[in-house]
Design a protein around this motif. Sequence first.
Motif, PDB file in Angstrom:
ATOM      1  N   PRO A   1       0.833  -1.234   0.000  1.00  0.00           N
ATOM      2  CA  PRO A   1       0.000   0.000   0.000  1.00  0.00           C
ATOM      3  C   PRO A   1       0.854   1.265   0.000  1.00  0.00           C
ATOM      4  O   PRO A   1       0.527   2.250  -0.656  1.00  0.00           O
ATOM      5  CB  PRO A   1      -0.824  -0.135   1.272  1.00  0.00           C
ATOM      6  CG  PRO A   1      -0.866  -1.607   1.544  1.00  0.00           C
ATOM      7  CD  PRO A   1       0.444  -2.132   1.096  1.00  0.00           C
ATOM      8  N   PHE A   2       1.926   1.224   0.795  1.00  0.00           N
ATOM      9  CA  PHE A   2       2.779   2.416   0.872  1.00  0.00           C
ATOM     10  C   PHE A   2       3.474   2.677  -0.473  1.00  0.00           C
ATOM     11  O   PHE A   2       3.651   3.830  -0.868  1.00  0.00           O
ATOM     12  CB  PHE A   2       3.830   2.236   1.971  1.00  0.00           C
ATOM     13  CG  PHE A   2       3.220   2.093   3.348  1.00  0.00           C
ATOM     14  CD1 PHE A   2       2.768   3.214   4.055  1.00  0.00           C
ATOM     15  CD2 PHE A   2       3.082   0.843   3.922  1.00  0.00           C
ATOM     16  CE1 PHE A   2       2.204   3.070   5.313  1.00  0.00           C
ATOM     17  CE2 PHE A   2       2.519   0.712   5.174  1.00  0.00           C
ATOM     18  CZ  PHE A   2       2.065   1.816   5.888  1.00  0.00           C
ATOM     19  N   MET A   3       3.868   1.604  -1.168  1.00  0.00           N
ATOM     20  CA  MET A   3       4.537   1.758  -2.451  1.00  0.00           C
ATOM     21  C   MET A   3       3.561   2.255  -3.516  1.00  0.00           C
ATOM     22  O   MET A   3       3.924   3.054  -4.386  1.00  0.00           O
ATOM     23  CB  MET A   3       5.168   0.424  -2.888  1.00  0.00           C
ATOM     24  CG  MET A   3       6.274  -0.052  -1.940  1.00  0.00           C
ATOM     25  SD  MET A   3       6.942  -1.669  -2.411  1.00  0.00           S
ATOM     26  CE  MET A   3       7.715  -1.270  -3.963  1.00  0.00           C
ATOM     27  N   LEU A   4       2.318   1.803  -3.440  1.00  0.00           N
ATOM     28  CA  LEU A   4       1.315   2.243  -4.418  1.00  0.00           C
ATOM     29  C   LEU A   4       0.943   3.704  -4.217  1.00  0.00           C
ATOM     30  O   LEU A   4       0.464   4.362  -5.146  1.00  0.00           O
ATOM     31  CB  LEU A   4       0.068   1.357  -4.344  1.00  0.00           C
ATOM     32  CG  LEU A   4       0.260  -0.110  -4.817  1.00  0.00           C
ATOM     33  CD1 LEU A   4      -1.017  -0.910  -4.599  1.00  0.00           C
ATOM     34  CD2 LEU A   4       0.644  -0.127  -6.297  1.00  0.00           C
ATOM     35  N   MET A   5       1.155   4.192  -2.985  1.00  0.00           N
ATOM     36  CA  MET A   5       0.881   5.598  -2.726  1.00  0.00           C
ATOM     37  C   MET A   5       1.892   6.464  -3.479  1.00  0.00           C
ATOM     38  O   MET A   5       1.578   7.587  -3.885  1.00  0.00           O
ATOM     39  CB  MET A   5       0.961   5.892  -1.224  1.00  0.00           C
ATOM     40  CG  MET A   5      -0.201   5.279  -0.432  1.00  0.00           C
ATOM     41  SD  MET A   5       0.002   5.524   1.338  1.00  0.00           S
ATOM     42  CE  MET A   5       0.070   7.304   1.411  1.00  0.00           C
ATOM     43  N   MET A   6       3.145   5.941  -3.697  1.00  0.00           N
ATOM     44  CA  MET A   6       4.181   6.708  -4.388  1.00  0.00           C
ATOM     45  C   MET A   6       4.046   6.579  -5.892  1.00  0.00           C
ATOM     46  O   MET A   6       4.326   7.520  -6.634  1.00  0.00           O
ATOM     47  CB  MET A   6       5.565   6.219  -3.947  1.00  0.00           C
ATOM     48  CG  MET A   6       5.870   6.582  -2.491  1.00  0.00           C
ATOM     49  SD  MET A   6       7.556   6.077  -2.025  1.00  0.00           S
ATOM     50  CE  MET A   6       7.308   4.318  -1.872  1.00  0.00           C
ATOM     51  N   ALA A   7       3.621   5.393  -6.355  1.00  0.00           N
ATOM     52  CA  ALA A   7       3.446   5.175  -7.799  1.00  0.00           C
ATOM     53  C   ALA A   7       2.628   3.913  -7.991  1.00  0.00           C
ATOM     54  O   ALA A   7       2.574   3.042  -7.116  1.00  0.00           O
ATOM     55  CB  ALA A   7       4.800   5.023  -8.485  1.00  0.00           C
TER      56      ALA A   7
END
Length: 382
Positions: A58-64
Amino acid sequence: MHPDLLIFLGISIVPVLILARYRRVMRLDRGVYFILVGTALLSLAALVDYLEETLLEPFMLMMADKGEWNLLVAVLGYIPGVFLTGLGLSRWFHVTLKLESEIKKRERAEESLKRRSEQLKEALVAASEANQAKSEFLAKMSHELRTPLNAIIGFSEVMNNKVYGSLEVPEYAEYAEHIHESGKLLLGIINDILDLAKVEAGQITITEEAFFLRSLVTDCLPIVQARASEQGIYFVSKTEDDLVLWADKRIVKQMLLNLLSNAIKFSQKGGEILVKSYARTDGSHVLEVFDHGVGMTNEEIDLALEPFSQAQASKVYGDNAGAGLGLALVNTFMGLHDGTVELTSKKGRGTHARLIFPASRAVKPSDDDSLNHSIMEDFRAS
């Protein structure tokens, strides 16, 4: 276990092993350095792919979004990682092959060096043996030269002091003969030494002419007849009439006299010496001397053909062995005529010596009419 994690762990082993092997990063070979960097990038790319499937997703998808992450991993991780790893492997293979080639060259060089060392050892042994032979020759020569010199000096002093009275006393005639024979012996030894020295220095040349082998034998036999008669030795001559040789007559005569002298020297009293000349089927001309003397072993034959080695033969034959240059000179002189010397011998059975002149030195009767006339005149005169 997640596949991306397995990929990460598998690829990470490579840089870890490289660092464990070399224990340093600086001054590595470029190929190893490329492999290290390339596998490190592949490991990081595999780690990022794994993290996309964990709680961090989830945290990575928030960046891209996922597509952007995959593109980023491919562009910054897999593509340069594969490229650098492939480049490093290519260089590593090149260096490895070059190293193997250098190792093979070094092994060949070491083998060549080993062979040369063995050849050098053999040459040193041969040089040592030659030096020993020359030392023994000089020791023998002190006797060979001293004996005729003592005779010359002693008999001449007796005559000079007129010990037995005036020079008309019959004993002086005998002394004069001894002086003459001793002088000839000394001159012969010195001439052999000088001839060998000239040959080794390349200062001797041959003066070629056409001559009959039969007339050469006829000229040589009376020269050694007196010495042979003293020992009750007689000659048998079997020479073909029409054999003409193109060679240095003086040198061929000297070679035949050397062979005859050796045959007389080592023959028993009352023995027979056979002299032959004939043509072989290949066109070569042969001069042979055969005696029934003491004979030689194969080792002694090899020794007799080497300069100065007869001094060692004197241990077998006694003081009658001589200076040891006769057969060596014959062997050398035959080389100047492109010919060969063949010696066959058996202990107690005698020695068979052959001088073999190549067909190129045989003069055919039809080659030159003027030459034929000239040599026929010489033959009739002889």
